[in-house]
Enzyme design. Structure first.
Site, PDB file in Angstrom:
ATOM      1  N   ASN A  33      39.000  49.641  76.526  1.00  9.96           N
ATOM      2  CA  ASN A  33      39.032  50.420  75.283  1.00  9.96           C
ATOM      3  C   ASN A  33      40.444  50.783  74.843  1.00  9.96           C
ATOM      4  OD1 ASN A  33      39.169  52.086  77.538  1.00  9.96           O
ATOM      5  ND2 ASN A  33      38.211  53.826  76.516  1.00  9.96           N
ATOM      6  N   PRO A  57      43.296  43.631  84.428  1.00  6.97           N
ATOM      7  CA  PRO A  57      42.753  44.112  83.156  1.00  6.97           C
ATOM      8  C   PRO A  57      41.252  43.882  83.085  1.00  6.97           C
ATOM      9  CG  PRO A  57      43.751  41.967  82.850  1.00  6.97           C
ATOM     10  CD  PRO A  57      43.986  42.340  84.291  1.00  6.97           C
ATOM     11  N   SER A 110      34.208  53.634  84.495  1.00  8.20           N
ATOM     12  CA  SER A 110      32.972  54.403  84.582  1.00  8.20           C
ATOM     13  C   SER A 110      32.916  55.223  85.869  1.00  8.20           C
ATOM     14  CB  SER A 110      31.765  53.470  84.520  1.00  8.20           C
ATOM     15  OG  SER A 110      31.655  52.722  85.716  1.00  8.20           O
ATOM     16  N   GLU A 131      40.381  57.983  86.851  1.00  8.34           N
ATOM     17  CA  GLU A 131      40.125  58.618  85.552  1.00  8.34           C
ATOM     18  C   GLU A 131      38.793  58.058  85.066  1.00  8.34           C
ATOM     19  OE1 GLU A 131      41.600  59.055  80.960  1.00  8.34           O
ATOM     20  OE2 GLU A 131      42.535  57.574  82.250  1.00  8.34           O
ATOM     21  N   CYS A 165      36.984  57.819  76.936  1.00  7.42           N
ATOM     22  CA  CYS A 165      36.421  58.574  78.060  1.00  7.42           C
ATOM     23  C   CYS A 165      36.553  60.074  77.866  1.00  7.42           C
ATOM     24  CB  CYS A 165      37.084  58.150  79.372  1.00  7.42           C
ATOM     25  SG  CYS A 165      38.877  58.326  79.367  1.00  7.42           S
TER      26      CYS A 165
END
Length: 244
Positions: A33, A57, A110, A131, A165
């Site tokens: 994202n 990535p 996630s 994170e 997020c």
């Protein structure tokens, strides 16, 4: 060494020595994202501290990371110090997490996968920074500027097509001003043009990722919370799937 500030703690009658040493190889697993900034804020500090970096990535956005490595090489970074490892998470990402030669993992993604990274990394006493996704709220109290809150709320969860997020995807409103706030919020949500971002007046659009074959579930409308003494919930705004 004081753990919070990094300052050396004096010891009376002794010699204090603090050695700051690189860990070695740091694996950075970045999401799709925000492929450039999240990859950079995991990679840059590790390089600055003297580590080598392997960047994995997301499989949907590998080109940004590959270009970042090209620019780093052109800027004078020694060859091999910063490398990019494209591939699927269960293969390339898992290899980084489980490899004993990788001293630290920086993962953004996630909560489900983050738990797996933490468990697998702990088997090797590997340092792990996570994170993970969240459900951050907007909180609107009765004494708030309701017009300003309603104007700001939509882009707090629609920005970047909602793929963030830390997007504030919940709105908690004090009961006494709930109806008034909903009345102000609904037209703001209806006015958001979420079709094709390259067209004038269209603010954002979907980032559609490849999905497995079969039906694709999607949310069409979301109702207001139901109070025990109220009837069925109503939807202040509804939407449909944008055209391909």
């Amino acid at each position: 060494m004081e753990r919070l500030t990094g300052r050396q703690i004096p010891v009376p009658g002794g010699l204090d020595v603090t050695l700051l040493e690189p860990l070695g190889v740091v694996g950075v697993i970045a999401p799709w994202n925000f492929p450039m900034p999240i990859a950079a804020w995991g990679t840059a500090p590790a390089l600055a501290a003297g580590n080598a970096v392997l960047l994995k990535p997301a499989e949907a956005t590998p080109l940004t990371a590959l270009r970042l490595a090209e620019l780093a090489l052109a800027a004078g970074l020694p060859e091999g110090l910063f490398q990019v490892l494209p591939g699927h998470g269960p293969v390339a990402g898992a290899a980084l997490v489980e490899h004993p030669g990788v001293a630290k993992i920086v993962f953004t993604g996630s909560t489900t996968v983050g738990k797996q990274v933490l468990v697998k990394g702990s088997a090797l006493l590997k340092r792990v920074t996570l994170e993970l996704g969240g459900k951050s709220p907007n909180i609107v109290f009765a004494d708030a500027d309701l017009e300003a809150a309603a104007a700001a709320a939509p882009m707090s969860f629609l920005d970047n097509s909602g793929q963030d997020c830390c997007a504030r995807t919940r709105i908690l409103v004090q009961r006494g001003v709930f109806d008034r706030f909903l009345h102000l919020l609904a037209p703001r949500c209806r006015g958001g043009q979420g079709r094709r971002p390259r067209r004038p007046g269209h603010g954002h659009g979907p980032a559609d990722l490849p999905q497995p074959a079969g039906p694709r579930p999607r949310v069409r409308r979301r109702g207001r919370p139901r109070h025990p003494r109220q009837g069925p919930p109503t939807a202040p705004a509804s939407g449909s799937r944008p055209p391909s």
